[in-house]
Design an enzyme around this catalytic site. Structure first.
Site, PDB file in Angstrom:
ATOM      1  N   HIS A  36       0.839  -1.210   0.000  1.00 56.35           N
ATOM      2  CA  HIS A  36       0.000   0.000   0.000  1.00 56.35           C
ATOM      3  C   HIS A  36       0.873   1.259   0.000  1.00 56.35           C
ATOM      4  O   HIS A  36       0.577   2.239  -0.676  1.00 56.35           O
ATOM      5  CB  HIS A  36      -0.873   0.046   1.255  1.00 56.35           C
ATOM      6  CG  HIS A  36      -1.856  -1.080   1.376  1.00 56.35           C
ATOM      7  ND1 HIS A  36      -1.730  -2.085   2.296  1.00 56.35           N
ATOM      8  CD2 HIS A  36      -2.996  -1.340   0.687  1.00 56.35           C
ATOM      9  CE1 HIS A  36      -2.749  -2.921   2.188  1.00 56.35           C
ATOM     10  NE2 HIS A  36      -3.530  -2.509   1.214  1.00 56.35           N
ATOM     11  N   ARG A 186      -3.775 -10.233   4.620  1.00 55.01           N
ATOM     12  CA  ARG A 186      -4.150 -11.554   5.146  1.00 55.01           C
ATOM     13  C   ARG A 186      -2.946 -12.363   5.624  1.00 55.01           C
ATOM     14  O   ARG A 186      -3.129 -13.337   6.361  1.00 55.01           O
ATOM     15  CB  ARG A 186      -4.879 -12.366   4.078  1.00 55.01           C
ATOM     16  CG  ARG A 186      -6.242 -11.823   3.736  1.00 55.01           C
ATOM     17  CD  ARG A 186      -6.821 -12.569   2.549  1.00 55.01           C
ATOM     18  NE  ARG A 186      -7.876 -11.813   1.916  1.00 55.01           N
ATOM     19  CZ  ARG A 186      -9.150 -11.848   2.276  1.00 55.01           C
ATOM     20  NH1 ARG A 186      -9.520 -12.620   3.247  1.00 55.01           N
ATOM     21  NH2 ARG A 186     -10.050 -11.108   1.661  1.00 55.01           N
TER      22      ARG A 186
END
Ligand code: PAF
Length: 277
Positions: A36, A186
């Protein structure tokens, strides 16, 4: 860094950011990692101001347990965004984006039918709907997404063109750990033993690419990849496929515009990855 909560506050903040010139949007669901932050840093290079959004979008979770388990770290995320050079972060609530009576869903045909679309019913309609809402609220000049969700990126490109949303879509290469595992929020849910096995996914897709380039049939290479993942402890293996990079249609022969995509579960964690074919 401005932390924007309500929709009214957003309108005011955007007017200020726009005054600086080109506005970039980095949409996220939080639990931010270096992938990100690479999007934020690239946004910084390409625009005059950068706004990130953090919204764990209930519409794109077809499994309530998956939504509950999704990692959340608002304070940590805000600190990382600020350090990466974001001017503002928007934290909409479900009520901001889907007020009572909300009745619209965006569906992108074709690209979304197979692979993730087949295994996660409703997922891509949820993604298309929320990205449309983020775009119409923020009205960015440019928006950045990671290539790790290759099918998602293809659908966002298609939708942005089809609906004349007027946003330049930039896809950035997947950021990986040193052992090749694609960064994902995750990954934090993997046990140490699963984490040690997880890079097999990337290695298997690399081997599949080499096999196809060296002349093995696509069908045999796909089967060998499934066998390798099963032997390493993955299961179920939702798909391992060699596809056209834009249409996501299966490609039975090696091609210049191909992509190898896969989704498989390790323990309770479903991992996806892809690479050029
Ligand atoms: O890739 C994600 O994090 C999400 O699917 C997105 C694009 C932010 C939409 O919720």
């Amino acid at each position: 860094m401005q932390i924007i909560k309500g929709k009214k506050e957003l309108a005011g903040a955007i007017a200020g950011l726009r005054a600086a010139g080109r506005l970039a949007l980095v949409p996220t669901m939080g639990a931010l990692h270096d992938g990100h932050l690479a999007l934020v840093r690239e946004a910084r290079r390409r625009a005059d101001s950068v706004l990130a959004s953090i919204f764990v979008n209930p519409l794109q979770f077809n499994d309530a347990g998956d939504l509950d388990r999704y990692p959340r770290d608002e304070a940590g995320d805000a600190a990382k965004l600020e350090a990466a050079g974001c001017e503002a972060v928007w934290l909409p609530t479900p009520g901001d984006l889907y007020p009572p009576g909300f009745a619209t869903s965006v569906h992108v045909a074709g690209i979304t039918e197979r692979w993730e679309g087949a295994h996660r019913p409703g997922h891509f309609d949820g993604v298309a709907t929320v990205v449309t809402k983020l775009f119409t609220n923020v009205r960015p000049d440019i928006a950045l997404f990671g290539e790790k969700d290759w099918q998602q990126l293809a659908l966002i490109r298609r939708m942005t063109r089809d609906l004349d949303l007027g946003v330049e879509i930039v896809g950035l290469p997947t950021v990986r750990d040193a052992d090749g595992l694609a960064l994902s929020s995750r990954n934090a849910l993997l046990s140490p033993a699963e984490r040690a096995v997880a890079p097999t996914l990337n290695r298997t897709l690399d081997a599949m690419r080499t096999a196809i380039r060296e002349g093995q049939s696509v069908a045999a290479a796909e089967q060998a990849a499934r066998d390798a993942l099963a032997a390493a402890g993955f299961g179920p293996i939702d798909y391992v496929a060699h596809v056209d990079a834009d249409s996501l249609e299966p490609l039975a022969q090696a091609g210049d515009n191909s992509r190898i995509i896969a989704a498989a579960t390790l323990g309770k964690v479903r991992l996806i990855d892809n690479r050029a074919g």
